[in-house]
Design a protein around this motif. Structure first.
Motif, mmCIF file in Angstrom:
data_model
loop_
_atom_site.group_PDB
_atom_site.id
_atom_site.type_symbol
_atom_site.label_atom_id
_atom_site.label_comp_id
_atom_site.label_asym_id
_atom_site.label_seq_id
_atom_site.Cartn_x
_atom_site.Cartn_y
_atom_site.Cartn_z
ATOM 1 N N VAL A 311 0.069 -9.514 0.941
ATOM 2 C CA VAL A 311 0.247 -8.088 1.222
ATOM 3 C C VAL A 311 1.327 -7.824 2.268
ATOM 4 O O VAL A 311 1.785 -6.692 2.411
ATOM 5 N N TRP A 312 1.749 -8.857 3.009
ATOM 6 C CA TRP A 312 2.845 -8.650 3.960
ATOM 7 C C TRP A 312 4.137 -8.362 3.209
ATOM 8 O O TRP A 312 4.265 -8.647 2.015
ATOM 9 N N HIS A 391 -7.585 -6.777 0.229
ATOM 10 C CA HIS A 391 -6.375 -6.523 1.017
ATOM 11 C C HIS A 391 -5.530 -5.386 0.439
ATOM 12 O O HIS A 391 -4.397 -5.183 0.876
ATOM 13 N N ALA A 393 -3.686 -2.310 0.248
ATOM 14 C CA ALA A 393 -3.172 -1.666 1.462
ATOM 15 C C ALA A 393 -2.428 -0.383 1.112
ATOM 16 O O ALA A 393 -2.192 -0.075 -0.062
ATOM 17 N N TYR A 401 -0.889 0.050 6.574
ATOM 18 C CA TYR A 401 -2.266 -0.271 6.940
ATOM 19 C C TYR A 401 -2.837 -1.274 5.944
ATOM 20 O O TYR A 401 -2.770 -1.078 4.728
ATOM 21 N N ILE A 402 -3.383 -2.367 6.480
ATOM 22 C CA ILE A 402 -4.011 -3.422 5.684
ATOM 23 C C ILE A 402 -5.456 -3.545 6.154
ATOM 24 O O ILE A 402 -5.699 -3.852 7.334
ATOM 25 N N ASN A 407 -3.200 -12.329 4.837
ATOM 26 C CA ASN A 407 -2.214 -11.877 3.865
ATOM 27 C C ASN A 407 -2.763 -11.549 2.488
ATOM 28 O O ASN A 407 -2.095 -10.901 1.684
ATOM 29 N N GLN A 448 -5.141 -4.473 9.994
ATOM 30 C CA GLN A 448 -3.766 -4.503 10.505
ATOM 31 C C GLN A 448 -3.076 -3.146 10.341
ATOM 32 O O GLN A 448 -3.266 -2.463 9.339
#
Length: 489
Positions: A311-312, A391, A393, A401-402, A407, A448
């Motif tokens: 997801v990053w 995850h 997001a 926002y996660i 990840n 996150q």
């Protein structure tokens, strides 16, 4: 013309800053058109990304709300409802000739795929007049080519079977990356035709032949190249041409494919009246090829955090280049937030079609971001779909926002095929406040929040600093995820 590369990372093109690979053909498209710096694939994974691109719908809504989260397996049926509007059908409705040439990876048929019968429903039921390519992925069997609804070289007297001995297919040394051992027997003639190192050239030739045959009428070509997905098998003439090993050489072959298609358009006096889009299905993967390229000084996703599946930003922020002479200003750069799911609404606008909100699903018309300089964002929010459902997001403006740690993708250590997550982040030298020495720290926040306006590389998790923003973003994510109808913008 939509050229859809496979696993091409944000740092994999010289027009995006790469120095160990050279992509002159794609660079020329960027020079004559517009390059986007905040474009995202519909998912950080191949199959759901293709679903989102073709349907304009977030892949987490697919499969009756169960979502599509991972790669399509060997026997999965067609994953797109044939009643759903797709890019192919969109152009077909307008009278365009349509073709899909390249990697499909969205399943065939109903129920379990029967490879010995016509592979329908498939691309032909989704608005494409012609299909040629890899039915699945170049790293997985059946290792055959499909044309329209049949296997190329199919012999009914030697059908595909699941009995041993399994048929032989081309093999390559470990540095070419992982290729799954063939698990089907029979179809010896079809298997003999299939050759990884000839695939890139064959697909380019098929694309050129199809353009030549359809040059007298409007056409739409969807060209989902298997480059640069593992195994890294460029044609011999490309080997050793980059400074990033076989991974970089495979990028060079992709660039050549683009060049061949552009030359064909020029030869037929079509280049000045053709919209060309080049983008990728997700970010680069830190597998054997990506790791070898890193050792050679090449960063597949640039300085972005993360890799394919996750997801990053490195998992889904991708190159996106558009050229349309007389419409898109040359040699320009845009920081507008756009996504692969926006192609349906955008190309509907290009072709002058009024499509219902239900058919457009989650797609936003971002044509003004291509041809103009809009002062406001075309897209205010965007759901990011990684491999892990927990995850899922959301992006809104500068905020990302996660709702979980980590990840949501591969987490293997460098040296393994599935390298990713904190261990890989530490290995390549990226910084993140939740990670120390390749592991998530014990007191890391439960979720996150990043300000991508000042911290595109996601070095600092602001979850505890801005609780009101966290609450707003969490509510927006939940409302979007639970809605039965698309929430535009």
């Amino acid at each position: 013309m939509l050229i859809f590369a496979d696993d091409l990372g944000y740092g994999d093109l010289s027009c995006y800053g790469a120095t160990k690979v050279q992509t002159p053909n794609i660079d020329r498209i960027a020079k004559a058109g517009r390059r986007f710096t905040d474009a995202h694939s519909a998912s950080a994974v191949c199959t759901p990304s293709r679903y989102g691109l073709l349907t304009g719908e977030y892949p987490f809504r697919a499969n009756n709300g169960k979502g599509i989260w991972g790669p399509c397996d060997h026997l999965q049926p067609l994953l797109i409802d044939t009643e759903k509007l797709t890019l192919g059908q969109l152009f077909k409705n307008r009278g365009y000739a349509t073709a899909a040439i390249g990697k499909w990876h969205l399943g065939f048929g109903k129920g379990e795929t029967d490879w010995n019968k016509p592979l329908r429903p498939g691309p032909l039921e989704l608005g494409f007049d012609y299909y040629f390519g890899l039915p699945k992925v170049n790293s997985g069997f059946p290792y055959v080519y499909v044309e329209n609804d049949g296997i190329v070289g199919y012999d009914p007297n030697d059908p595909i079977s699941y009995d041993q001995p399994y048929s032989k297919t081309t093999t390559y040394p470990p540095e070419a990356g992982k290729k799954t051992i063939n698990r089907i027997g029979g179809a010896k003639k079809a298997h003999a035709i299939y050759d990884d190192e000839k695939t890139g050239t064959l697909l380019a030739e098929k694309a050129v032949q199809w353009i030549d045959a359809n040059k007298e009428k409007p056409f739409f070509l969807y060209f989902p190249s298997p480059n640069v997905h593992h195994p890294f098998t460029p044609a011999p003439r490309f080997k050793g041409t980059s400074q990033a090993g076989l991974y970089g050489d495979f990028i060079h072959e992709l660039d050549w494919q683009v060049g061949e298609i552009v030359k064909c358009l020029e030869k037929n006096n079509l280049i000045d009246n053709t919209l060309i889009i080049v983008t990728s299905d997700n970010g680069g993967m830190f597998n054997r090829g990506g790791q070898d390229a890193f050792q050679d000084g090449h960063r597949i996703n640039g300085d972005l955090l993360g890799f394919k599946f996750g997801v990053w930003e490195g998992g889904h922020r991708v190159p996106f280049i558009a050229k349309w002479p007389g419409k898109i200003p040359a040699d320009t750069v845009s920081d507008q937030l756009i996504s692969g799911i926006d192609m349906l609404a955008t190309l509907a606008a290009v072709t002058g079609q009024n499509i219902s909100d239900e058919q457009l699903a989650d797609s936003i018309n971002v044509l003004p971001a291509l041809v103009d300089e809009p002062e406001v964002p075309m897209r205010e929010s965007l759901v990011i779909v990684p491999r892990s459902a927990k995850h899922l997001a959301i992006r809104k403006g500068k905020w990302m926002y996660i709702p979980a740690r980590g990840n949501g993708g591969f987490r293997g250590k460098p040296g393994t095929h599935g390298a990713g997550g904190p261990a890989a982040i530490f290995f390549v030298g990226n910084e993140n406040s939740d990670i120390q020495k390749g592991k998530i720290v014990k007191n890391a926040p439960p979720a996150q929040l990043y300000n991508l306006e000042v911290d595109r590389n996601q070095t600092t998790n602001l979850y505890r600093k801005y609780p009101e923003v966290v609450k707003e973003m969490r509510n927006l994510l939940e409302s979007t995820r639970s809605s039965s109808h698309p929430i535009k913008k």
